[in-house]
Structure formats: C-alpha cells, structure tokens
Scaffold this motif. Structure first.
Motif, mmCIF file in Angstrom:
data_model
loop_
_atom_site.group_PDB
_atom_site.id
_atom_site.type_symbol
_atom_site.label_atom_id
_atom_site.label_comp_id
_atom_site.label_asym_id
_atom_site.label_seq_id
_atom_site.Cartn_x
_atom_site.Cartn_y
_atom_site.Cartn_z
ATOM 1 N N ARG A 53 0.815 -1.125 0.018
ATOM 2 C CA ARG A 53 0.100 -0.028 -0.064
ATOM 3 C C ARG A 53 0.842 1.240 -0.148
ATOM 4 N N LEU A 54 1.826 1.440 0.792
ATOM 5 C CA LEU A 54 2.834 2.448 0.871
ATOM 6 C C LEU A 54 3.668 2.561 -0.308
ATOM 7 N N GLU A 55 4.227 1.324 -0.893
ATOM 8 C CA GLU A 55 4.752 1.435 -2.130
ATOM 9 C C GLU A 55 4.032 1.744 -3.446
ATOM 10 N N ASN A 56 2.796 1.580 -3.283
ATOM 11 C CA ASN A 56 1.695 2.052 -4.504
ATOM 12 C C ASN A 56 1.675 3.679 -4.118
ATOM 13 N N TRP A 57 1.373 4.165 -2.741
ATOM 14 C CA TRP A 57 1.425 5.290 -2.358
ATOM 15 C C TRP A 57 2.626 6.383 -3.157
ATOM 16 N N LEU A 58 3.657 5.800 -2.806
ATOM 17 C CA LEU A 58 4.769 6.503 -3.324
ATOM 18 C C LEU A 58 4.858 6.425 -4.942
ATOM 19 N N LEU A 59 4.700 5.353 -5.395
ATOM 20 C CA LEU A 59 4.684 5.292 -7.092
ATOM 21 C C LEU A 59 3.626 6.228 -7.840
ATOM 22 N N ASN A 60 2.419 6.521 -6.874
ATOM 23 C CA ASN A 60 1.667 7.480 -7.575
ATOM 24 C C ASN A 60 1.498 8.772 -7.126
ATOM 25 N N HIS A 61 2.363 8.977 -5.978
ATOM 26 C CA HIS A 61 2.585 10.247 -5.448
ATOM 27 C C HIS A 61 2.915 11.441 -6.552
ATOM 28 N N ARG A 62 2.109 12.820 -6.478
ATOM 29 C CA ARG A 62 2.231 13.766 -7.320
ATOM 30 C C ARG A 62 3.594 13.998 -7.452
ATOM 31 N N PHE A 63 4.513 14.432 -6.493
ATOM 32 C CA PHE A 63 5.683 14.880 -6.639
ATOM 33 C C PHE A 63 6.690 13.718 -6.711
ATOM 34 N N PHE A 64 6.708 12.717 -5.635
ATOM 35 C CA PHE A 64 7.751 11.699 -5.954
ATOM 36 C C PHE A 64 7.342 10.595 -7.033
ATOM 37 N N GLY A 65 6.274 10.139 -7.455
ATOM 38 C CA GLY A 65 6.048 9.272 -8.161
ATOM 39 C C GLY A 65 6.786 9.224 -9.719
ATOM 40 N N PRO A 66 6.673 10.401 -10.131
ATOM 41 C CA PRO A 66 7.156 10.282 -11.700
ATOM 42 C C PRO A 66 8.948 9.949 -11.757
ATOM 43 N N PRO A 67 9.660 10.554 -10.911
ATOM 44 C CA PRO A 67 10.939 10.065 -10.827
ATOM 45 C C PRO A 67 11.368 8.744 -10.518
ATOM 46 N N LEU A 68 10.356 8.517 -9.412
ATOM 47 C CA LEU A 68 10.411 7.074 -8.852
ATOM 48 C C LEU A 68 9.916 6.055 -10.088
ATOM 49 N N ARG A 69 8.997 6.224 -10.837
ATOM 50 C CA ARG A 69 8.587 5.251 -11.874
ATOM 51 C C ARG A 69 9.548 5.474 -13.069
ATOM 52 N N ALA A 70 10.178 6.453 -13.478
ATOM 53 C CA ALA A 70 11.290 6.551 -14.549
ATOM 54 C C ALA A 70 12.563 5.739 -14.195
ATOM 55 N N ILE A 77 17.233 9.135 -14.795
ATOM 56 C CA ILE A 77 17.115 10.570 -13.729
ATOM 57 C C ILE A 77 16.965 11.571 -14.703
ATOM 58 N N PRO A 78 15.936 12.390 -14.330
ATOM 59 C CA PRO A 78 15.591 13.561 -15.180
ATOM 60 C C PRO A 78 16.688 14.609 -15.023
ATOM 61 N N THR A 79 17.042 15.320 -16.100
ATOM 62 C CA THR A 79 18.142 16.284 -16.398
ATOM 63 C C THR A 79 18.240 17.184 -15.413
ATOM 64 N N VAL A 80 17.202 17.971 -14.903
ATOM 65 C CA VAL A 80 17.243 18.840 -13.797
ATOM 66 C C VAL A 80 17.609 18.226 -12.708
ATOM 67 N N ALA A 81 17.215 17.135 -12.232
ATOM 68 C CA ALA A 81 17.872 16.542 -11.254
ATOM 69 C C ALA A 81 19.451 16.055 -11.211
#
Length: 130
Positions: A53-70, A77-81
């Motif tokens: 449940r918490l793993e899914n929450w992180l994967l779908n989080h608005r801020f943390f989700g996209p870099p985590l899924r990438a 790793i995003p260029t800005v990061a």
C-alpha cells in the motif's frame, strides 16, 4: 512490485526503514544539501518488502512518483535532477574543504567518492518523453 519479506518482524523493520527514508527524502526536498530522489527510491524498495500500500502510494505520489517510476522503468534520472545533484555535490565538497580543512588523503578520498557518484548520476539516461 517487490516480494514481501518472509516474517512480520523483518517486514516491520523494512517498514520503519521505509518511513525513515521518506522522512529523509522530504527533508531533502527542502534543503539543498540533502538529496531527495535516492531516499525515495530506497523508501519504495523498503515498502516493496513491507507494505504494498505504501509502495503504491509512493509510486503514484504527485511529486515523488514520476522520478521514482522513471527510475524503476528505465534507470533514468531527469536532467534537472542530474544538474542539481552535481551542483550540490560540488557545493558540498567546497563547503567540506572550507569548513573541515581535511587532511589531504581524506580530501582526495572524498573527491574520488563524489566524482564516482557524479559520474554515475550523469551516466543515467533521461526519462523518455511521453
């Protein structure tokens, strides 16, 4: 998704570790000298062994989700990061030299470690455009 740890005690340990990593990641989102993404990646890994449940929450989080899924999908790793990470490492090293006045062997060892980390970060692909 990861496989859950075999015992309740071990799962509880992974859960506490995941919560600790989330806390460090949130701190890193506000402090320029602390990384964020690596702690969120570690939190997701920990939650994958303890709490889907918490793993899914992180994967779908608005801020943390996209870099985590990438990271999970492509090791990306995003260029800005990447830019922020390398600048933070260089700044942290400069601060280390200025404030700690380390012995030459320690300064060289830290420099080698940070160069290796920076090289790894820069070698990762950028996420594919959607």
């Amino acid at each position: 998704m990861s496989e859950l740890a075999p015992s309740r005690v071990v799962r509880a340990g992974y859960l506490l570790l995941g919560l600790f990593f989330v806390a460090l990641g949130v701190i890193g989102a506000f402090l320029p000298v602390m990384p964020t993404t690596i702690f969120i990646i570690l939190a997701a890994w920990s939650f994958g062994k303890s709490s889907p449940r918490l793993e899914n929450w992180l994967l779908n989080h608005r801020f943390f989700g996209p870099p985590l899924r990438a990271w999970r999908a492509e090791g990306a790793i995003p260029t800005v990061a990447k830019i922020v990470a390398v600048i933070s490492m260089a700044g942290g090293y400069a601060l280390f030299l200025w404030q700690a006045h380390p012995a030459p062997w320690l300064a060289a060892g830290v420099a080698v470690l940070l160069l290796a980390c920076g090289t790894y970060v820069l070698s990762r692909p950028a996420p594919a455009a959607k």
